[in-house]
Scaffold this active site. Sequence first.
Site, PDB file in Angstrom:
ATOM      1  N   GLY A 137       0.764  -1.240   0.000  1.00 16.91           N
ATOM      2  CA  GLY A 137       0.000   0.000   0.000  1.00 16.91           C
ATOM      3  C   GLY A 137       0.792   1.285   0.000  1.00 16.91           C
ATOM      4  CD  GLU A 152       0.984  -9.006   1.998  1.00 15.74           C
ATOM      5  OE1 GLU A 152       0.014  -8.400   1.507  1.00 15.74           O
ATOM      6  OE2 GLU A 152       0.862  -9.897   2.860  1.00 15.74           O
ATOM      7  N   PRO A 153       4.797  -4.950  -0.815  1.00 11.90           N
ATOM      8  CG  PRO A 153       6.980  -4.184  -1.165  1.00 11.90           C
ATOM      9  CD  PRO A 153       6.185  -5.211  -0.404  1.00 11.90           C
ATOM     10  NE  ARG A 195      -0.393   2.317  -6.059  1.00 11.10           N
ATOM     11  CZ  ARG A 195      -1.414   2.241  -6.907  1.00 11.10           C
ATOM     12  NH1 ARG A 195      -1.320   2.825  -8.077  1.00 11.10           N
ATOM     13  NH2 ARG A 195      -2.517   1.616  -6.574  1.00 11.10           N
ATOM     14  CB  CYS A 217     -15.901   2.581 -29.553  1.00 10.33           C
ATOM     15  SG  CYS A 217     -15.105   2.664 -31.144  1.00 10.33           S
ATOM     16  CD  GLU A 218     -16.669   1.579 -23.497  1.00  5.37           C
ATOM     17  OE1 GLU A 218     -17.350   2.341 -22.769  1.00  5.37           O
ATOM     18  OE2 GLU A 218     -17.044   0.448 -23.839  1.00  5.37           O
ATOM     19  CE1 TYR A 252      -2.087  -3.587  -8.577  1.00  9.42           C
ATOM     20  CE2 TYR A 252      -0.951  -1.600  -7.886  1.00  9.42           C
ATOM     21  CZ  TYR A 252      -1.374  -2.883  -7.621  1.00  9.42           C
ATOM     22  OH  TYR A 252      -1.096  -3.452  -6.410  1.00  9.42           O
TER      23      TYR A 252
HETATM   24  C1  LIG Z   1      -2.675  -5.576  -4.057  1.00 10.19           C
HETATM   25  C2  LIG Z   1      -2.138  -6.098  -2.781  1.00 10.19           C
HETATM   26  C3  LIG Z   1      -0.906  -5.649  -2.303  1.00 10.19           C
HETATM   27  C4  LIG Z   1      -0.077  -4.587  -2.997  1.00 10.19           C
HETATM   28  O1  LIG Z   1      -0.604  -3.307  -2.892  1.00 10.19           O
HETATM   29  P1  LIG Z   1       0.253  -2.056  -3.394  1.00 10.19           P
HETATM   30  O2  LIG Z   1      -0.615  -0.901  -3.131  1.00 10.19           O
HETATM   31  O3  LIG Z   1       0.505  -2.249  -4.848  1.00 10.19           O
HETATM   32  O4  LIG Z   1       1.503  -2.032  -2.601  1.00 10.19           O
HETATM   33  C5  LIG Z   1      -0.414  -6.229  -1.150  1.00 10.19           C
HETATM   34  N1  LIG Z   1      -1.107  -7.182  -0.496  1.00 10.19           N
HETATM   35  C6  LIG Z   1      -2.300  -7.623  -0.917  1.00 10.19           C
HETATM   36  C7  LIG Z   1      -3.014  -8.670  -0.147  1.00 10.19           C
HETATM   37  C8  LIG Z   1      -2.858  -7.099  -2.077  1.00 10.19           C
HETATM   38  O5  LIG Z   1      -4.051  -7.528  -2.492  1.00 10.19           O
END
Ligand SMILES: *Cc1c(COP(=O)(O)O)cnc(C)c1O
Length: 432
Positions: free
Chosen positions: A239, A289-290, A292, A359-360, A388
């Site tokens: 996140g 869990e990065p 982005r 076409c949107e 993403y």
């Molecule tokens: C999507 C996701 C992430 C990564 O989120 P980012 O905002 O890209 O860092 C981490 N953990 C879980 C469970 C996710 O679904």
Amino acid sequence: MHSFRYLEGRLHVENVDLESLAEKYGTPLYVYSQGTIEDHFKRLDAGVAKLDHLICYAVKANSNLAVLQTIARMGGGFDIVSGGELFRVLKAGGRAANCTFAGVGKTRDEIEFALKEGIYCFNAESEAELRYINQVAGELGRKAPVALRVNPNVDAKTHAKITTGKSENKFGIDFDRVLEAYAAVANECPNLEIRGIQMHIGSQLTSVDPFVEAVKKVIPLVEQIKERHGIKFFSVGGGIGIVYKHMLDSGDATWWSQESAEKHPLTIQAYTDAIVPLLEPLRLRILMEPGRFMVGNAGTLLTRVLYEKKGNAKTFKIVDAGMNDLIRPTLYEGWHQIVPAQAPADNSTELADVVGPICETGDFLAQNRDLPPVKAGDLLAVMSAGAYGFTMASNYNTRPLPAEVMVHGSDAYLVRERQTLDDVVKGERLLP
Ligand SMILES: *Cc1c(COP(=O)(O)O)cnc(C)c1O
């Protein structure tokens, strides 16, 4: 950081001229900087060095095999959300033993695949899912390692569509039911091994406060579960937000270098400074869990201007990339900086929408944007498109998926071929 800059008036990534890549591989084209990915990994890794930790890169942000290979070579693990992502990780040289498996809807095939490969942990999001994993594991004669995803009910203060840690979101188990759920696993699920606890409150957070609030709220629960069930790890999720509006150094001061860079309180230093002291006393393995953060600013989407249309209300720059190539602007109101590959001669700007060929009405990359006077044939770079971007691309309007290139120093590698039209219809059948 990112590695995009103007050299002699031409936009480069690391030491490679983007116009030369567009000429060689065509447009639309995704281009990534390996140096940026490595830099981001190293900085996060250094920031949490005091903790026993594992960085599990969230594969869904960008799942190109070369990206996964880059992370695996640096010793990273992976957070996956499907059997398909596990398949990719293994192909790229990653190890299942360094993977956590998230997601609310894991199927039997996916659970079996992950179990057979020896995944580090299933991060389960409901009691029903836990019971199902228990059943599948029993049928295979195995024990499945599990963690529960706790929904801490804190506001991540990000876009509604990428908020995941509120009670009304579909993710995780409600904070006040988590202890009960662990007890149920311990008492009623002989084929599960309780290994950890996990949370993930949302994406593109631009302040450290919601992270701190969530960690502080969950820590007493983590301590209790550690005591009762002997867990090994706590995953704090991903996140970490990134800057989408940059100052690009253009050498000879041109218009966009005067644009003020976005104010961004969330640096990696601020993030680790705030959470590491909270996590250290737990004496658990900490997972992050990065997604982005690792790849967002490492990528750009190159697109060429096809036409210009001046209407009564607006000027449209019609480009050859559309919402099928990059859906963030229309899906989440994602804002991407758009800059010309060739530095413009002066500071003049023009208000325009940058739109694709789909076409949107929702097919736009930017609306009401001050752009330098670009004309048909010019190459534009849609910045910060590494996360993403390609992973959400589709064949809508029967448009082949774009190619992807990885740059390392002065070298550029084609890491995904552009789809052909035969590729697009592959697998379809005519009726007899
Ligand atoms: C999507 C996701 C992430 C990564 O989120 P980012 O905002 O890209 O860092 C981490 N953990 C879980 C469970 C996710 O679904």
